[in-house]
Write an enzyme that holds these catalytic residues in place. Sequence first.
Site, PDB file in Angstrom:
ATOM      1  N   GLU A 284       0.830  -1.200   0.000  1.00  7.41           N
ATOM      2  CA  GLU A 284       0.000   0.000   0.000  1.00  7.41           C
ATOM      3  C   GLU A 284       0.866   1.252   0.000  1.00  7.41           C
ATOM      4  O   GLU A 284       1.799   1.378   0.802  1.00  7.41           O
ATOM      5  CB  GLU A 284      -0.896   0.028   1.242  1.00  7.41           C
ATOM      6  CG  GLU A 284      -1.870  -1.136   1.327  1.00  7.41           C
ATOM      7  CD  GLU A 284      -2.617  -1.194   2.642  1.00  7.41           C
ATOM      8  OE1 GLU A 284      -3.630  -1.894   2.705  1.00  7.41           O
ATOM      9  OE2 GLU A 284      -2.172  -0.527   3.616  1.00  7.41           O
ATOM     10  N   CYS A 285       0.570   2.168  -0.892  1.00  6.30           N
ATOM     11  CA  CYS A 285       1.167   3.498  -0.926  1.00  6.30           C
ATOM     12  C   CYS A 285       2.698   3.411  -0.904  1.00  6.30           C
ATOM     13  O   CYS A 285       3.296   3.007  -1.892  1.00  6.30           O
ATOM     14  CB  CYS A 285       0.634   4.348   0.232  1.00  6.30           C
ATOM     15  SG  CYS A 285       0.793   6.127  -0.038  1.00  6.30           S
TER      16      CYS A 285
END
EC number: 6.3.5.11
Length: 438
Positions: A322-323
């Site tokens: 994520e991210c």
Amino acid sequence: MKYHLLIGGVSSGSGKTTFTLGLLRALKKRRMQVQPFKCGPDYIDTQHHTMASGRPSVNLDYFMMSEKHMQELYSRYTSDADIAITEGVMGLFDGFDGMKGSSAEVAHLLDIPAVLIVNAKSTAYSSAALLYGFKHFYKGVRVVGVVFNFVSSDTHYEYLKQACKDVGVEALGYLPKQPDINIPSRHLGLSLENDFCFESFADQIADIVEQHVNIDRLLELTPCNVLSEIKENIAPINENFRIAVAQDAAFNFAYEENLRFLNRIGNISYFSPLKDICLPEADFVYLPGGYPELFLEKLSKNYSMLASIKSYAENGGKLLAECGGMMYLCKHIVGMDGKSYPMADLLPQKATMENMKLTLGYRTLLYNGYELKGHEFHYSHTFPLADTLHSVAKAYTAKGKEADTPLYRYKNVLAGYTHLYWGDSSLNTWFINYLKEK
């Protein structure tokens, strides 16, 4: 639990976080067991709460969670606490769609009384009109008191107390106007370990709160009945299911309840992409977001870890990034210094911190017939290289408008900018099925 309250602001910038941290630390110094919560998807404030109180802070979010799940969270985490303190998000009534998803809705659902934080800079008796509106606008929230911020003098506070008296909202105290009690930027340049002496800051704010806020009266206004813990049955995937979670200064944006869920379905090992030489043995790897842009040289030079992660993924290992975790899987990252740093070279794209622009908001991802709920918050952006990966999901904002937020699938790797929430067992079938895929 004996007491609970929600700290709500008139708007962002009122001083909610500063007061919350000071109150958490002041009550901890009184040897109370203080359970912090945060309305909304913020994963930075919760880290500060945890450091101030000594207990993990937990998100309460109407967009990513069911009402039943929020009630279960609140009852479970407060079952052994003396007091629960929930920091609101933005203004008390600000939600993702009108009042929907606001701090006021959370307070109503969980029957939490609210204490308002009001920025009193450049105002005095006019605050009476503002307080009257907040007290009477929505009957579902009990505003039991107010604490003023940026108060210039005792005389200034006397005018503010008069406004409270005439409206019928109790004045509980104030935070004086002091430039040295502001929290530094919550993103670029802030390292919780090194750049900001959090412990001394929290102690300083706690002393100010003790001196200028009537904590004893605040407690008298916020009693509650002891809650019965609501049980949630979660079955493990199998007894030997191994989970590896990245956790260090570069990767630390993980929801507390997501980690707890992982711990209930398998056995977690934590590792550091900054310091460790390879992945632990794992059936599933989780690379959360964080601050990889602050550690690019060190991450890039940890060749063995980069090779270990690439080998794991190329051989069919399940990995959710994520991210910042997704950025780490790119071919390289261009830092704020304009230099390019090689990364895991798993996704055929580059991430860059050049021309930074904030992108944020709730996201619903439609993937494999499921709705994935999460939040997007980043300053970087990505560019495809020779072999373009296409998104496997359609993304929408909280108001149903299509968003340019991709979710990539490469072999058994899922990666994207969205910080996903899977702690709610009534909404995470997609996650369990992904983990069980052969």
